[in-house]
Design a protein around this motif. Structure first.
Motif, PDB file in Angstrom:
ATOM      1  N   ASN A 239      23.987  29.072  39.893  1.00 33.92           N
ATOM      2  CA  ASN A 239      25.224  29.839  39.747  1.00 33.92           C
ATOM      3  C   ASN A 239      25.397  30.846  40.879  1.00 33.92           C
ATOM      4  OD1 ASN A 239      26.549  29.193  36.997  1.00 33.92           O
ATOM      5  ND2 ASN A 239      24.389  29.412  36.474  1.00 33.92           N
TER       6      ASN A 239
ATOM      7  N   ARG B 184      28.847  33.566  42.622  1.00 32.41           N
ATOM      8  CA  ARG B 184      30.242  34.031  42.529  1.00 32.41           C
ATOM      9  C   ARG B 184      31.029  33.450  43.700  1.00 32.41           C
ATOM     10  NH1 ARG B 184      30.166  37.406  38.280  1.00 32.41           N
ATOM     11  NH2 ARG B 184      28.257  38.624  37.904  1.00 32.41           N
TER      12      ARG B 184
ATOM     13  N   THR C  76      38.841  31.284  43.257  1.00 33.56           N
ATOM     14  CA  THR C  76      39.484  31.482  41.951  1.00 33.56           C
ATOM     15  C   THR C  76      40.993  31.282  42.039  1.00 33.56           C
ATOM     16  OG1 THR C  76      37.756  33.043  41.286  1.00 33.56           O
ATOM     17  CG2 THR C  76      39.839  33.162  40.089  1.00 33.56           C
TER      18      THR C  76
ATOM     19  N   LEU D 230      25.347  37.330  35.657  1.00 36.16           N
ATOM     20  CA  LEU D 230      25.380  36.055  36.353  1.00 36.16           C
ATOM     21  C   LEU D 230      24.176  35.249  35.870  1.00 36.16           C
ATOM     22  CD1 LEU D 230      26.796  34.408  38.615  1.00 36.16           C
ATOM     23  CD2 LEU D 230      25.143  35.409  40.210  1.00 36.16           C
TER      24      LEU D 230
ATOM     25  N   ARG E 127      20.412  31.393  39.563  1.00 34.29           N
ATOM     26  CA  ARG E 127      21.501  32.084  40.224  1.00 34.29           C
ATOM     27  C   ARG E 127      21.092  32.527  41.621  1.00 34.29           C
ATOM     28  NH1 ARG E 127      22.033  37.810  37.120  1.00 34.29           N
ATOM     29  NH2 ARG E 127      20.888  39.080  38.620  1.00 34.29           N
TER      30      ARG E 127
ATOM     31  N   MET F 271      33.432  42.371  37.171  1.00 39.11           N
ATOM     32  CA  MET F 271      34.481  41.665  37.917  1.00 39.11           C
ATOM     33  C   MET F 271      35.865  41.858  37.308  1.00 39.11           C
ATOM     34  SD  MET F 271      32.767  40.286  40.409  1.00 39.11           S
ATOM     35  CE  MET F 271      34.040  39.242  41.109  1.00 39.11           C
TER      36      MET F 271
ATOM     37  N   ASN G  48      37.421  36.366  40.279  1.00 40.21           N
ATOM     38  CA  ASN G  48      36.399  36.643  39.272  1.00 40.21           C
ATOM     39  C   ASN G  48      35.560  35.439  38.863  1.00 40.21           C
ATOM     40  OD1 ASN G  48      38.797  35.641  38.022  1.00 40.21           O
ATOM     41  ND2 ASN G  48      38.112  36.361  36.026  1.00 40.21           N
TER      42      ASN G  48
ATOM     43  N   TYR H  22      32.796  32.350  38.644  1.00 37.56           N
ATOM     44  CA  TYR H  22      31.457  31.967  39.076  1.00 37.56           C
ATOM     45  C   TYR H  22      31.125  30.595  38.505  1.00 37.56           C
ATOM     46  CZ  TYR H  22      29.401  33.351  34.510  1.00 37.56           C
ATOM     47  OH  TYR H  22      29.086  33.453  33.179  1.00 37.56           O
TER      48      TYR H  22
ATOM     49  N   ARG I  89      33.441  37.791  48.560  1.00 41.34           N
ATOM     50  CA  ARG I  89      33.358  38.875  47.581  1.00 41.34           C
ATOM     51  C   ARG I  89      31.899  39.310  47.440  1.00 41.34           C
ATOM     52  NH1 ARG I  89      36.479  42.614  45.400  1.00 41.34           N
ATOM     53  NH2 ARG I  89      38.156  41.092  45.533  1.00 41.34           N
TER      54      ARG I  89
ATOM     55  N   ASN J  38      29.080  37.387  49.054  1.00 41.55           N
ATOM     56  CA  ASN J  38      29.172  35.938  48.880  1.00 41.55           C
ATOM     57  C   ASN J  38      30.299  35.367  49.732  1.00 41.55           C
ATOM     58  OD1 ASN J  38      27.326  35.416  46.362  1.00 41.55           O
ATOM     59  ND2 ASN J  38      28.598  37.169  45.800  1.00 41.55           N
TER      60      ASN J  38
END
Length: 424
Positions: free
Chosen positions: A99, A101, A106, A277, A281, A300, A308, A310, A367, A370
């Motif tokens: 996982n 972000r 999004t 998260l 991850r 988030m 937002n 992930y 973000r 990331n």
């Protein structure tokens, strides 16, 4: 894409049936060739992609004079899927199921939600945001003084999707009264647990009379514009279902969840206390002069509908590949609208979607340490997801841009290694 916290449409010339036949024959030949390759050929191809991604990561390290925690590419062709996770010696590679972000990717999910509501007759994406939800007396956005921000009465849902509405971005640009910081950054620094609302972002537009331009007269990337789209999704779903719903509820129920046409392991937290998260991850890393910051569990709620999300590389690949092929929640004709409906002020950005030469349709995101990219190329039937958990700000925008460009270099290099057109 905006480098804060957080490309050419080819009109078909041949008839659709002839193009489809040519592509079908090409795919069939490719499949037959793959079936008759020596047993180690696919292993060699995987190894070659791995070496290619390794070379991009090590070149970035040399350029930055800093370690790069990982550079990860998942590429799927008509005949194979290859994951290459390049990490420094001794580090654990990233998995397809890890996982992370994925930030402003999004926005494509938000566009998909809006267009799915349009297909179902729940809204009209061409309508003004002050219009009524079909079959009701409820407006898309509240008809109250708390929502009387500049140009509200002239903005359409379509313009918000295209970033042509002129809505000032309180998440990316400094806002008066916050010491040169954005509203969301200053607020979250003061209280990391703050529950953000769209209304308080809109309030900043009103009290400071903030906008970029009159709707339809320019282009400016705006996270706040997409936050408004998230509020519209929330209001439409609540009205149609007869109960209080959130942006995340609609995405789960219709786009990514167990009952969606193509379920994928993707989540969109909307609450300030929904910060975890899950494992496995990867945490984003931000390098500043003399300081390194890791971002894992994080509030988030300021980025609902614009950044937002992930999930995993496998999930993003499945989503973008099936969506852009017209095999997911949207009809093929609606996907075409997403891919081609751009404003005259910036034809490179469509409805939550860009077209990048030799990568295809998709989005990117940045973000809290990331960087991520997802794309599907219909000309070659190749999809790609790239993830780099690094913002290097040790040399300001210059070092950040090197990270961002390396993400694209890895995507192009992986394609070229497998015999597809690479960097233009």
């Amino acid at each position: 894409m905006k480098t804060s916290k957080n490309r050419q449409f080819v009109k078909p010339v041949l008839g659709r049936s002839l193009v489809a036949l040519v592509l079908l024959l090409a795919m069939a030949c490719s499949s037959l060739l793959s079936d008759h390759l020596p047993p180690d050929s696919q292993a060699d191809r995987r190894s070659n992609v791995q070496k290619t991604v390794d070379s991009v990561r090590t070149a970035l390290e040399k350029d930055l004079q800093n370690s790069v925690p990982s550079l990860n590419v998942l590429i799927q062709t008509p005949t194979e899927k290859i994951l290459a996770s390049s990490v420094p010696p001794g580090n654990t590679p990233v998995l397809e199921t890890t996982n992370f972000r994925f930030a402003s990717n999004t926005k494509n999910f938000t566009s998909t939600a809006i267009l799915n509501m349009h297909e179902d007759g729940w809204l009209d994406f061409k309508a003004p945001i002050t219009g009524l939800i079909p079959g009701t007396s409820v407006p898309y956005v509240p008809n109250t003084p708390a929502w009387d921000f500049p140009y509200k009465n002239s903005i359409t849902i379509e313009q918000l999707l295209q970033h042509s509405a002129g809505v000032f971005d309180v998440d990316n640009d400094p806002v008066p009264g916050f010491n040169g910081k954005t509203f969301t950054e200053a607020t979250q620094l003061a209280d990391p647990t703050h529950q953000f609302t769209t209304e308080e972002m809109i309030h900043q537009l009103i009290i400071n009379n903030l906008s970029y331009f009159a709707p339809g007269t320019g282009y400016h990337y705006s996270n706040t514009g997409y936050a408004i789209l998230g509020k519209i999704i929330e209001r439409v779903y609540s009205t149609k279902s007869g109960s209080a719903k959130t942006y995340g509820d609609y995405l789960k129920d219709y786009v990514v969840g167990p009952n969606a046409p193509v379920p994928v392991a993707i989540h969109f937290p909307v609450r300030a206390d929904d910060t975890v998260l899950p494992s496995p991850r990867v945490e984003g890393l931000e390098l500043q002069p003399g300081k390194a910051i890791k971002y894992g569990d994080y509030n988030m709620s300021a980025q609902v509908a614009e950044g937002n999300g992930y999930g995993t590389m496998a999930a993003l690949n499945t989503y973008i590949r099936s969506l852009m092929k017209g095999q997911n929640v949207l009809k093929p004709e609606t996907v075409t609208i997403m891919q081609t409906d751009a404003s005259s002020t910036n034809p490179t950005y469509r409805l939550g979607c860009t077209l990048t030469k030799n990568l295809g349709y998709g989005h990117n995101g940045a973000r809290i340490g990331n960087l991520a990219l997802m794309a599907y190329d219909p000309l070659t039937d190749v999809s790609i997801v790239v993830y780099l958990p690094l913002w290097d700000l040790t040399n300001g925008l210059d070092s950040f841009t090197k990270c961002f460009n390396a993400m694209y270099d890895a995507a192009y290099a992986a394609r070229a290694t497998l015999g597809y057109p690479g960097k233009p």
